[in-house]
Scaffold this active site. Sequence first.
Site, short mmCIF file in Angstrom:
data_model
loop_
_atom_site.label_atom_id
_atom_site.label_comp_id
_atom_site.label_asym_id
_atom_site.label_seq_id
_atom_site.Cartn_x
_atom_site.Cartn_y
_atom_site.Cartn_z
N SER A 137 0.84 -1.19 0.00
CA SER A 137 0.00 0.00 0.00
C SER A 137 0.88 1.26 0.00
O SER A 137 1.61 1.47 -0.97
CB SER A 137 -0.93 -0.05 1.22
OG SER A 137 -2.06 0.74 1.02
N ASP A 291 -9.62 -5.77 -4.33
CA ASP A 291 -9.15 -4.51 -3.72
C ASP A 291 -9.96 -3.35 -4.31
O ASP A 291 -9.93 -3.11 -5.51
CB ASP A 291 -7.65 -4.35 -4.01
CG ASP A 291 -6.99 -3.30 -3.14
OD1 ASP A 291 -7.61 -2.26 -2.88
OD2 ASP A 291 -5.84 -3.53 -2.72
N HIS A 320 -7.99 -5.51 0.01
CA HIS A 320 -6.78 -4.74 0.30
C HIS A 320 -6.09 -5.23 1.58
O HIS A 320 -4.88 -5.06 1.74
CB HIS A 320 -7.10 -3.26 0.43
CG HIS A 320 -5.86 -2.41 0.55
ND1 HIS A 320 -4.93 -2.33 -0.47
CD2 HIS A 320 -5.35 -1.65 1.56
CE1 HIS A 320 -3.93 -1.55 -0.09
NE2 HIS A 320 -4.16 -1.13 1.13
#
Lengths: 346, 346
Positions: A137, A291, A320
């Site tokens: 991320s 995601d 995610h």
Amino acid sequence: MTYYSEETHGPHEIFELGDYELESGATLPSARLAYKVHGTLNEDRSNAILFPHMWSGTPKAMEMFLGEDRPLDPSRYFIILPGQFANGFSSSPSNTPPPLDGGNFPNVTIGDDVRAQHRLVTERYGIERLELVLGWSMGAEQTYEWAVRYPDMVKRALPFAGTAKTTPHDYLWVRAHENALKSDPAWDGGHYRDQADVRDGLRRHAELWSVMGLCPNFYKVEAWRGLGFTSLDDFVTRFWEAYFAPMDPNNLIWMGWKWRHGDVSLHTGGDLAAALERITARTLVVAFSGDMFFPPEDLMAEQRLIRNSQFRIVDSLWAHFAMFCLGQTDREQIDACIRDLLKEPA
Amino acid sequence: MTYYSEETHGPHEIFELGDYELESGATLPSARLAYKVHGTLNEDRSNAILFPHMWSGTPKAMEMFLGEDRPLDPSRYFIILPGQFANGFSSSPSNTPPPLDGGNFPNVTIGDDVRAQHRLVTERYGIERLELVLGWSMGAEQTYEWAVRYPDMVKRALPFAGTAKTTPHDYLWVRAHENALKSDPAWDGGHYRDQADVRDGLRRHAELWSVMGLCPNFYKVEAWRGLGFTSLDDFVTRFWEAYFAPMDPNNLIWMGWKWRHGDVSLHTGGDLAAALERITARTLVVAFSGDMFFPPEDLMAEQRLIRNSQFRIVDSLWAHFAMFCLGQTDREQIDACIRDLLKEPA
């Protein structure tokens, strides 16, 4: 505020950056980067791995991927888990003295983080090449920034569920969750006395994460039952709200600003292809199925612009948050990504 | 409050429901359903089509699908565009006198809407069978409710981008956008004086729609340029914020409550398959590609439980908002769904 304590997050080492000039031109006086290391740097300094952490996290969050029977084995590698600005341990709104405290903290960028990490790696450890830079991320944003900014130093790059250039949709999403925090009158431009005073903002913010952080199918099959939650609301309260409740709203907001302005094409006058062309690292781009803000197609579009790269999807109901390794095979799939990339010559 | 005026939304007819008992057990005194009709009911009352509207809309929003060269041709069909509770023209928080005004308005359900629409159709027009019931989003919820509750009356059913039973993810999403409105202190439990006082809540709410209402690819290709917007923020402000700014927050919240509690399986003790098995209508379930809250797979899962049904995807960058027909081929694709279903024997 006990959340940002070593009691909660284990010991950190501190790298003093001095008066640190930010990309914005502002100066962060007596700036510091908090970090952790595991393992021992070998004599020719050739076994170093850098693993920056995600938005809302600290270096501790990445320790779950380290271990003797894991691909990131400290008996083999020297693993640096660097912090980032606004994470509560490195220089942050929550720990900076006036006049740059709280809502007065300057905006920081991914580039600011990576330049600071670069100083740590080179000045403190004299490392010239990293075997691997990986991250999830916002950690993936930093991974890309490393590979573009210091291509000769990065042998392998492994960005999980993150982008080299923030998409407009993610820009909107991140701004929306920042604004959920700011919507609380107690936030007061960042000048609250106690983070708990912003509890309503933190709850609204957690609610948005419950919508965008996972995927429809996660909720449809009630995957939260596997963790012992008893109802949808129980999960929202004891997972999402509990996760964010102890955090500092300004820290989250300033990390958010950094996230949504992430863009390696700033190095090449806005030309993303030219920026990604700079990458010489052997690169494995990993997307997580479902995601909601880093859909596989967005990540693949960037991967195609990287010469020595592959693409893989980790299949998880946790979307995610596959990186939390709460699904049955998530850890196994993620470990395999790391293990496979480390095996490849670079 | 001029938004909920005939000047803006054209003339409505009113069906007086008297003191209307809601599914909750509460009574809505002097309840009314505002609606529009187009075309002429033929002698054997066999040419009626019912087209309820979406959340945030009014009957006017569906008029764009009517016309001489369109599949819903008023020279052939008698087209009823019924309202729903809380839309600002039918009984709503914004137009109900004390003690049930504003924040005191009772919760209403999709079942309440559909029972009221049923009285309109049968009592005022003596219609026994509807050639077609169709609707988008909350209109699709009502379409399903019609087909399950009054199976003998619905010859064809055409739900666009909506569900028979709200998914848990949509439950979270709708609650989150309700809460964005409620987050404004000016909302005050629904007891504001002027809807414009809740402008901050309306803006936060619009911001969430900018994230979930469209899809990453829409923003990636900057599809908003095709409508003359000059930047991402320009689009957010002049499309999303402008759309919601004149609306009544309570009306949106009460319609939201209705949306997220939509569930035809309430007719069958929670058994969705048993509820959908009741449907005898020839049914075409239509999903919109990229829809962030009604993903095609969720709609297809329901369609598979309907015996006489087909499934189709409308491919549009506009995701859930394909129904606005702002994309190049959206109208064409949607018209084809209606036209094709009307051609099928039922």
